[in-house]
Design a protein around this motif. Structure first.
Motif, short mmCIF file in Angstrom:
data_model
loop_
_atom_site.label_atom_id
_atom_site.label_comp_id
_atom_site.label_asym_id
_atom_site.label_seq_id
_atom_site.Cartn_x
_atom_site.Cartn_y
_atom_site.Cartn_z
N LEU A 172 12.05 -21.97 46.88
CA LEU A 172 13.40 -22.50 46.97
C LEU A 172 13.59 -23.46 48.14
N GLU A 173 12.52 -23.66 48.90
CA GLU A 173 12.54 -24.59 50.04
C GLU A 173 13.66 -24.27 51.02
N PHE A 174 13.74 -23.00 51.37
CA PHE A 174 14.72 -22.60 52.38
C PHE A 174 14.33 -23.20 53.73
N ALA A 175 15.33 -23.39 54.57
CA ALA A 175 15.10 -23.96 55.89
C ALA A 175 14.05 -23.15 56.65
N ASN A 176 13.21 -23.86 57.37
CA ASN A 176 12.09 -23.19 58.03
C ASN A 176 11.73 -23.98 59.27
N THR A 212 3.79 -11.13 62.00
CA THR A 212 2.77 -12.16 61.80
C THR A 212 3.30 -13.36 61.03
N LYS A 213 4.40 -13.20 60.29
CA LYS A 213 4.97 -14.33 59.56
C LYS A 213 5.78 -15.23 60.47
N GLY A 214 6.19 -14.74 61.63
CA GLY A 214 6.82 -15.60 62.61
C GLY A 214 8.33 -15.59 62.62
N GLY A 215 8.99 -15.29 61.51
CA GLY A 215 10.44 -15.21 61.49
C GLY A 215 11.15 -16.55 61.50
N TRP A 216 10.48 -17.60 60.99
CA TRP A 216 11.09 -18.92 61.05
C TRP A 216 11.88 -19.28 59.80
N TYR A 217 11.68 -18.56 58.72
CA TYR A 217 12.43 -18.87 57.50
C TYR A 217 13.86 -18.37 57.60
N GLN A 218 14.80 -19.20 57.13
CA GLN A 218 16.18 -18.77 56.97
C GLN A 218 16.35 -18.25 55.54
N GLY A 219 17.53 -17.71 55.27
CA GLY A 219 17.78 -17.17 53.95
C GLY A 219 18.70 -18.05 53.14
N GLY A 220 19.41 -17.42 52.22
CA GLY A 220 20.32 -18.16 51.36
C GLY A 220 20.94 -17.24 50.33
N LEU A 221 21.51 -17.83 49.30
CA LEU A 221 22.15 -17.04 48.25
C LEU A 221 22.30 -17.91 47.01
N LEU A 222 22.07 -17.29 45.86
CA LEU A 222 22.31 -18.00 44.61
C LEU A 222 23.05 -17.10 43.64
N VAL A 223 23.78 -17.74 42.73
CA VAL A 223 24.43 -17.06 41.61
C VAL A 223 23.76 -17.58 40.35
N GLY A 225 22.33 -16.71 36.03
CA GLY A 225 22.31 -15.91 34.82
C GLY A 225 23.65 -15.88 34.09
N PRO A 226 23.61 -15.28 32.88
CA PRO A 226 22.39 -14.88 32.17
C PRO A 226 21.61 -16.09 31.68
N GLY A 227 20.30 -15.95 31.66
CA GLY A 227 19.40 -17.05 31.35
C GLY A 227 18.73 -17.55 32.61
N ILE A 228 17.42 -17.70 32.58
CA ILE A 228 16.69 -18.01 33.81
C ILE A 228 17.03 -19.40 34.34
N ASN A 229 17.46 -20.31 33.48
CA ASN A 229 17.81 -21.66 33.93
C ASN A 229 19.26 -21.81 34.31
N ASN A 230 20.02 -20.75 34.17
CA ASN A 230 21.46 -20.81 34.44
C ASN A 230 21.74 -20.46 35.90
N ILE A 231 21.54 -21.41 36.78
CA ILE A 231 21.80 -21.23 38.21
C ILE A 231 23.03 -22.06 38.54
N SER A 232 24.14 -21.38 38.78
CA SER A 232 25.42 -22.06 38.92
C SER A 232 25.81 -22.34 40.36
N TYR A 233 25.16 -21.67 41.30
CA TYR A 233 25.53 -21.83 42.72
C TYR A 233 24.30 -21.53 43.56
N ILE A 234 24.10 -22.34 44.58
CA ILE A 234 23.04 -22.03 45.54
C ILE A 234 23.48 -22.45 46.93
N HIS A 235 23.26 -21.57 47.86
CA HIS A 235 23.55 -21.85 49.27
C HIS A 235 22.26 -21.63 50.05
N LYS A 236 21.84 -22.65 50.80
CA LYS A 236 20.67 -22.53 51.65
C LYS A 236 21.14 -22.57 53.10
#
Length: 255
Positions: A172-176, A212-223, A225-236
């Motif tokens: 998802l290419e979250f901030a890092n 060991t992973k370093g803790g540099w990745y940030q998170g996010g949130l998505l909304v 479904g239903p359906g794997i291509n049905n992504i209606s919202y994403i916050h990075k």
């Protein structure tokens, strides 16, 4: 469902809260005053992990980004990515919303004080989500054991999954990077959360997988479904503690 009471865990004071041990310089570990975090981070920035400083900061997401980025492309990037439920069973991440609508939150790591606050923010809205037939899911980069500990400590009632390889975060290419982790606003937010009674879980934060992973990745949130291509919202998250607006999340999932 009301947000649970914050789980207090004894541990070091505020200055190193955004860091895992491998990434924490001794001078920051020793600092005792919360304000020292905001001073020391700028002084030490150029000395910390040159590779991390050079890391791409990542895309900043919003509700508009899901409309601009083809949902098929987001789903395609997640094909083959697996997360693990609390029993240790591998689950393709896109299966989490293939047959249902779900709010899927991504934590920085399972011990993160900022992520515990976000879990509470989501838990406070879970009744509205369930009334709309929407499932609440949280994914964290770490082991199944860490995910179990997070679930037990926080009493988060949504589904919890572990992503030990950060595969979904990369897809998802979250901030890092260093500059998305050390920010004045993140430091101020941590101070406020400590005043509210939240605490970093240092036992989870010191686990080898997180350390060991370093803790540099940030998170996010998505909304999605239903359906794997049905992504209606994403916050990075553009930086540590960059919570999405809960009103936007509810509008995307429950309207």
């Amino acid at each position: 469902m009301a947000a649970h009471a914050p789980h207090a865990v004894a541990g070091p004071r505020l200055p190193a809260l955004l860091l895992t041990p491998a990434a924490t310089p001794p001078s920051l570990r020793r600092a005792r005053c919360p304000r020292g975090y905001l001073v020391n981070q700028r002084r030490r920035m150029r000395h910390l992990l040159p590779a991390a400083a050079a890391a791409k900061p990542g895309a900043i997401g919003s509700a508009a980004e899901a409309a601009e980025a083809p949902a098929e492309g987001l789903a395609r990037s997640l094909q083959g990515v697996e997360v693990f439920d609390l029993s240790g069973k591998a689950v393709p991440v896109v299966e989490l919303w293939r047959d249902r609508k779900a709010v899927v939150a991504f934590a920085r790591h399972f011990g993160c004080v900022l992520c515990r606050k976000r879990a509470d923010l989501l838990a406070a809205k879970q009744d509205a989500m369930e009334a709309a037939g929407v499932s609440l899911v949280l994914i964290g980069p770490g082991t199944v054991e860490q995910a179990k500990a997070f679930s037990d400590q926080t009493k988060f009632k949504g589904e919890v999954y572990a992503d030990p390889d950060y595969s979904s975060y990369r897809a998802l290419e979250f901030a890092n990077g260093l500059f998305s982790t050390f920010t004045p606003s993140a430091g101020l937010k941590i101070i406020q959360l400590y005043r509210e009674g939240y605490r970093q879980d240092w036992e989870l934060s010191f686990e080898k997988n997180t350390r060991t992973k370093g803790g540099w990745y940030q998170g996010g949130l998505l909304v999605a479904g239903p359906g794997i291509n049905n992504i209606s919202y994403i916050h990075k998250d553009k930086e540590a503690g960059d919570d999405p607006e809960m009103e936007d999340v509810l509008k995307a999932c429950c309207s």
